[in-house]
Design an enzyme around this catalytic site. Structure first.
Site, short mmCIF file in Angstrom:
data_model
loop_
_atom_site.label_atom_id
_atom_site.label_comp_id
_atom_site.label_asym_id
_atom_site.label_seq_id
_atom_site.Cartn_x
_atom_site.Cartn_y
_atom_site.Cartn_z
N ILE A 118 0.82 -1.21 0.00
CA ILE A 118 0.00 0.00 0.00
C ILE A 118 0.85 1.26 0.00
O ILE A 118 0.34 2.37 -0.26
CB ILE A 118 -0.97 0.00 1.21
N ARG B 29 1.35 4.52 -3.57
CA ARG B 29 0.12 5.30 -3.39
C ARG B 29 -0.46 5.81 -4.71
O ARG B 29 -1.13 6.83 -4.75
CB ARG B 29 0.39 6.47 -2.44
N HIS C 235 6.57 0.93 -12.18
CA HIS C 235 7.35 1.41 -11.04
C HIS C 235 7.26 0.41 -9.88
O HIS C 235 8.28 0.08 -9.24
CB HIS C 235 6.86 2.78 -10.58
N ARG D 245 9.54 -4.16 -6.66
CA ARG D 245 9.11 -5.36 -5.94
C ARG D 245 9.48 -6.66 -6.65
O ARG D 245 9.45 -7.72 -6.01
CB ARG D 245 7.60 -5.30 -5.71
#
Length: 301
Positions: free
Chosen positions: A111, A114, A218, A223
């Site tokens: 999260i 954003r 992005h 990740r």
């Protein structure tokens, strides 16, 4: 794994429905619609909806009326140019909506990106499932001695067994107490919004996550990186496989210019030029800190 039998039946029923459309369709993405890609022990990622394809990126960049303005080769070249020069707006014209089931501690990392629209399963209105992420033995690792937010070697023997036992027992105990607190059998029962605070961070949650392709890239750059925490990296890798089929030209450019590339500081470029010229460069003469120099050497050897 992540999908229950009734969920799987509902998804299959939706997948069987077909409707004619005039919008741009990605054949690769159509194969992923309503298909759940299982992740970890109870999680999954599935595509709910999408908008756009490789041609939509080029259409936006050229502000054209249709798809047939240039050849496929020119489209690929344009996409690589846009990626190479860090253009963003054309990639924002493509969007994807995902249904994700993931542990709460992974969701708290996720999260932080954003730039998406999120709607999460509510523990105030619904009762959370008794499902917890329990790592397999090879993913139980000690704290890294060189990285405060990383892992070192895997735990072994009695220590690994003890940690696994604690994880399972604590998760079960916490959920037992959660059920007991919300029960209305012979008592008023604690409100669900309060009882959930007793649950551990490895319990599973679910959300719908909608994001444009620029911001998704992005997310994936950070990740899907080898240094990312394993538990979020496997979700990113599953999404990479989906995006690869959705926008193959854009993903190939992303893989080349983002995932497979390295970034150098001005000092790093200067040192590399000196080294290529035959000069022996040390950390002391590089102008870099020890951390910067270590990362520079990891790239160039």
């Amino acid at each position: 794994m992540g999908l229950k039998d009734n969920d799987r039946a509902e998804i299959e029923a939706l997948r069987a429905e077909t409707r004619p459309t005039l919008r741009a369709v990605s054949e690769g993405m159509e194969a992923h619609l309503y298909h759940a890609h299982e992740v970890l022990d109870h999680g999954f990622v599935r595509v709910v909806d999408y908008m756009g394809d490789d041609a939509a990126i080029c259409q936006a960049a050229r502000v054209s009326y249709g798809r047939g303005t240039k050849s496929v080769q020119n489209d690929e070249g344009l996409i690589r140019y846009l990626m190479r020069h860090w253009h963003s707006t054309p990639f924002e014209m493509c969007e994807i909506k995902l249904h994700v089931k993931l542990p709460v501690f992974v969701a708290r990392q996720w999260i932080r990106h954003r730039t998406a629209n999120v709607n999460e399963y509510s523990g105030r209105y619904s009762i959370l499932d008794r499902e917890f992420y329990i790592p397999s033995a090879e993913h139980l690792a000690a704290q890294s001695v060189v990285n405060n937010q990383g892992r070192g070697e895997a735990l072994t023997g009695e220590e690994a067994a003890r940690v696994l036992d604690w994880l399972k027992a604590d998760s079960t105990r916490a959920y037992d107490h959660y059920e007991a607190m919300i029960s209305q059998d012979g008592q008023q029962g604690l409100a669900r919004e309060l009882a959930r605070m007793n649950l551990p961070a490895n319990i599973y949650t679910q959300w719908y996550w909608k994001v444009d392709l620029h911001n998704l890239f992005h997310f994936l750059r950070l990740r899907a990186d080898a240094h990312a925490q394993y538990e979020i990296r496997v979700y990113a890798e599953a999404i990479c496989e989906i995006v690869k089929d959705w926008v193959p030209a854009a993903y190939a450019a992303f893989e080349d210019y983002r995932l497979g590339s390295v970034q150098l500081s001005g000092k790093g470029v200067a040192c590399l030029k000196r080294m290529l010229a035959g000069e022996e460069v040390t950390q002391e003469g590089s102008g870099m800190s020890k951390g910067e120099w270590r990362e520079f050497r990891e790239v160039w050897g």
